[in-house]
Scaffold this motif. Structure first.
Motif, mmCIF file in Angstrom:
data_model
loop_
_atom_site.group_PDB
_atom_site.id
_atom_site.type_symbol
_atom_site.label_atom_id
_atom_site.label_comp_id
_atom_site.label_asym_id
_atom_site.label_seq_id
_atom_site.Cartn_x
_atom_site.Cartn_y
_atom_site.Cartn_z
ATOM 1 N N GLU A 1 -6.876 -13.059 5.269
ATOM 2 C CA GLU A 1 -6.635 -12.609 6.639
ATOM 3 C C GLU A 1 -5.143 -12.645 6.882
ATOM 4 O OE1 GLU A 1 -8.928 -14.495 9.688
ATOM 5 O OE2 GLU A 1 -10.724 -14.602 8.430
ATOM 6 N N HIS A 2 -4.554 -11.469 7.062
ATOM 7 C CA HIS A 2 -3.104 -11.381 7.238
ATOM 8 C C HIS A 2 -2.764 -10.027 7.844
ATOM 9 C CE1 HIS A 2 1.197 -11.200 6.093
ATOM 10 N NE2 HIS A 2 1.116 -12.516 6.158
ATOM 11 N N PRO A 3 -1.746 -9.974 8.721
ATOM 12 C CA PRO A 3 -1.373 -8.695 9.347
ATOM 13 C C PRO A 3 -0.978 -7.603 8.348
ATOM 14 C CG PRO A 3 -0.282 -10.524 10.448
ATOM 15 C CD PRO A 3 -0.937 -11.095 9.238
ATOM 16 N N ASN A 4 -0.531 -7.993 7.148
ATOM 17 C CA ASN A 4 -0.093 -7.008 6.167
ATOM 18 C C ASN A 4 -1.136 -6.727 5.091
ATOM 19 O OD1 ASN A 4 2.937 -8.667 6.647
ATOM 20 N ND2 ASN A 4 2.627 -6.538 7.248
ATOM 21 N N LEU B 1 -17.090 -0.796 -0.562
ATOM 22 C CA LEU B 1 -16.381 -1.861 0.154
ATOM 23 C C LEU B 1 -15.824 -1.251 1.422
ATOM 24 C CD1 LEU B 1 -14.942 -4.653 0.365
ATOM 25 C CD2 LEU B 1 -13.134 -3.707 -1.096
ATOM 26 N N VAL B 2 -16.050 -1.885 2.563
ATOM 27 C CA VAL B 2 -15.570 -1.389 3.843
ATOM 28 C C VAL B 2 -14.355 -2.203 4.273
ATOM 29 C CG1 VAL B 2 -16.141 -0.933 6.263
ATOM 30 C CG2 VAL B 2 -17.888 -0.667 4.489
ATOM 31 N N LEU B 3 -13.279 -1.496 4.595
ATOM 32 C CA LEU B 3 -12.017 -2.121 4.974
ATOM 33 C C LEU B 3 -11.573 -1.638 6.346
ATOM 34 C CD1 LEU B 3 -10.345 -1.363 1.552
ATOM 35 C CD2 LEU B 3 -10.838 -3.666 2.349
ATOM 36 N N GLU B 4 -10.735 -2.429 6.957
ATOM 37 C CA GLU B 4 -10.079 -2.035 8.209
ATOM 38 C C GLU B 4 -9.345 -0.711 7.971
ATOM 39 O OE1 GLU B 4 -6.293 -3.796 10.809
ATOM 40 O OE2 GLU B 4 -6.937 -4.769 8.953
ATOM 41 N N TYR B 5 -9.497 0.230 8.911
ATOM 42 C CA TYR B 5 -8.776 1.497 8.822
ATOM 43 C C TYR B 5 -7.480 1.375 9.612
ATOM 44 C CZ TYR B 5 -7.454 6.366 9.565
ATOM 45 O OH TYR B 5 -6.757 7.547 9.627
ATOM 46 N N VAL B 6 -6.364 1.558 8.920
ATOM 47 C CA VAL B 6 -5.054 1.454 9.550
ATOM 48 C C VAL B 6 -4.480 2.859 9.688
ATOM 49 C CG1 VAL B 6 -2.749 0.427 9.415
ATOM 50 C CG2 VAL B 6 -4.723 -0.796 8.454
ATOM 51 N N GLU B 7 -4.309 3.308 10.923
ATOM 52 C CA GLU B 7 -3.773 4.645 11.147
ATOM 53 C C GLU B 7 -2.279 4.676 10.865
ATOM 54 O OE1 GLU B 7 -5.190 7.164 14.303
ATOM 55 O OE2 GLU B 7 -6.479 5.540 14.994
ATOM 56 N N VAL C 1 17.502 -0.404 4.725
ATOM 57 C CA VAL C 1 16.961 -1.340 5.718
ATOM 58 C C VAL C 1 15.451 -1.181 5.834
ATOM 59 C CG1 VAL C 1 16.945 -1.949 8.173
ATOM 60 C CG2 VAL C 1 19.116 -1.494 7.027
ATOM 61 N N ARG C 2 14.996 0.077 5.887
ATOM 62 C CA ARG C 2 13.560 0.350 5.977
ATOM 63 C C ARG C 2 12.848 -0.124 4.703
ATOM 64 N NH1 ARG C 2 9.091 0.473 8.670
ATOM 65 N NH2 ARG C 2 7.687 2.184 8.239
ATOM 66 N N ALA C 3 13.468 0.124 3.548
ATOM 67 C CA ALA C 3 12.878 -0.286 2.272
ATOM 68 C C ALA C 3 12.711 -1.810 2.211
ATOM 69 C CB ALA C 3 13.737 0.199 1.112
ATOM 70 N N LEU C 4 13.713 -2.543 2.694
ATOM 71 C CA LEU C 4 13.631 -4.007 2.697
ATOM 72 C C LEU C 4 12.540 -4.499 3.648
ATOM 73 C CD1 LEU C 4 17.421 -4.962 2.590
ATOM 74 C CD2 LEU C 4 15.706 -5.492 0.847
ATOM 75 N N HIS C 5 12.436 -3.831 4.794
ATOM 76 C CA HIS C 5 11.404 -4.184 5.770
ATOM 77 C C HIS C 5 10.014 -3.985 5.159
ATOM 78 C CE1 HIS C 5 9.526 -4.795 9.632
ATOM 79 N NE2 HIS C 5 8.991 -3.584 9.613
ATOM 80 N N ILE C 6 9.808 -2.858 4.456
ATOM 81 C CA ILE C 6 8.527 -2.568 3.817
ATOM 82 C C ILE C 6 8.252 -3.586 2.704
ATOM 83 C CG2 ILE C 6 7.301 -0.893 2.355
ATOM 84 C CD1 ILE C 6 8.795 1.314 3.988
ATOM 85 N N ALA C 7 9.273 -3.838 1.873
ATOM 86 C CA ALA C 7 9.115 -4.766 0.746
ATOM 87 C C ALA C 7 8.754 -6.168 1.243
ATOM 88 C CB ALA C 7 10.392 -4.807 -0.086
ATOM 89 N N ARG C 8 9.358 -6.582 2.353
ATOM 90 C CA ARG C 8 9.066 -7.905 2.917
ATOM 91 C C ARG C 8 7.598 -7.990 3.345
ATOM 92 N NH1 ARG C 8 8.843 -10.353 7.939
ATOM 93 N NH2 ARG C 8 9.418 -12.563 7.938
ATOM 94 N N LEU D 1 4.785 -10.521 1.783
ATOM 95 C CA LEU D 1 4.027 -11.460 2.615
ATOM 96 C C LEU D 1 2.523 -11.291 2.401
ATOM 97 C CD1 LEU D 1 6.101 -11.243 5.917
ATOM 98 C CD2 LEU D 1 5.897 -13.252 4.428
ATOM 99 N N GLY D 2 2.077 -10.037 2.333
ATOM 100 C CA GLY D 2 0.660 -9.774 2.090
ATOM 101 C C GLY D 2 0.232 -10.258 0.715
ATOM 102 N N LEU D 3 1.062 -10.011 -0.290
ATOM 103 C CA LEU D 3 0.750 -10.455 -1.654
ATOM 104 C C LEU D 3 0.732 -11.977 -1.758
ATOM 105 C CD1 LEU D 3 2.827 -7.858 -3.703
ATOM 106 C CD2 LEU D 3 0.349 -8.134 -3.756
ATOM 107 N N GLU D 4 1.659 -12.634 -1.044
ATOM 108 C CA GLU D 4 1.717 -14.106 -1.061
ATOM 109 C C GLU D 4 0.421 -14.684 -0.498
ATOM 110 O OE1 GLU D 4 2.067 -18.108 0.105
ATOM 111 O OE2 GLU D 4 1.948 -16.468 1.575
#
Length: 200
Positions: free
Chosen positions: A138-141, A158-164, A180-187, A191-194
């Motif tokens: 359970e994580h926002p990412n 498998l049913v997953l949350e649909y993110v628009e 800057v955008r690339a770093l934001h995405i990578a972060r 976080l999701g992978l962690e």
């Protein structure tokens, strides 16, 4: 006159496919067709494309569903309590669809394992492990897993949350992503992978 007859039968064939597909409740479809005839003084759209467009505008079917019906396909739209609305993507193991829970009217992403792989015990075990792991995270990412099941013909999903929004692939394909955008995405990815890693 003969071409007119062909066009009418084309529309009627489309109506028959919609009925057989189970996409639209019979009472709702009957009312729609009656209203359509009333608006046009008893006449009917001349082609299945015209009729399909009216149904799309009325929210009875989606463009993707209509295209499948044009191909003569009327099965496979309903998977248990889910209705397939669109095809979102394809991977080596599965197809991902935009689907809707038929009672709750909630949109989800439904990951359907390729039918031929449902007989492969190793692939099936991996798919089930993915479902179990996704349910623990359970994580926002991370898209939340909400259901797991099997179709009548034995395929697993498998049913997953649909993110628009736009996928990362689409964003990259559109051009260069700023540092800057690339770093934001990578972060966000990290976080999701962690969180996934900490859940095993």
């Amino acid at each position: 006159c003969s071409s007119y007859m062909i066009q009418v039968s084309s529309s009627e064939k489309f109506v028959d496919l919609v009925k057989r597909s189970g996409l639209v409740e019979e009472s709702r479809l009957s009312k729609f067709l009656a209203d359509l005839r009333a608006e046009a003084d008893g006449s009917f759209p001349e082609s299945q494309e015209d009729l399909a467009q009216k149904m799309i505008e009325a929210g009875l079917v989606t463009s993707w569903q209509a295209n499948k019906l044009f191909e003569g396909k009327h099965r496979g739209f309903i998977l248990g309590k889910y209705k397939l609305l669109d095809h979102l993507g394809k991977g080596g193991m599965s197809n991902v669809y935009l689907a809707e829970h038929m009672h709750m009217r909630k949109r989800v992403a439904l990951k359907l394992l390729h039918a031929e792989l449902s007989q492969d015990e190793e692939v099936l075990a991996r798919f089930k492990r993915e479902a179990e792991a996704a349910a623990r995270v359970e994580h926002p990412n991370v898209a939340a897993a909400t259901d797991f099941g099997q179709t009548e013909d034995g395929a697993f999903f498998l049913v997953l949350e649909y993110v628009e929004g736009t996928s990362l692939r689409t964003a990259i394909d559109k051009g260069v992503v700023s540092p800057v955008r690339a770093l934001h995405i990578a972060r966000q990815m990290a976080l999701g992978l962690e969180r996934a890693h900490s859940a095993g």
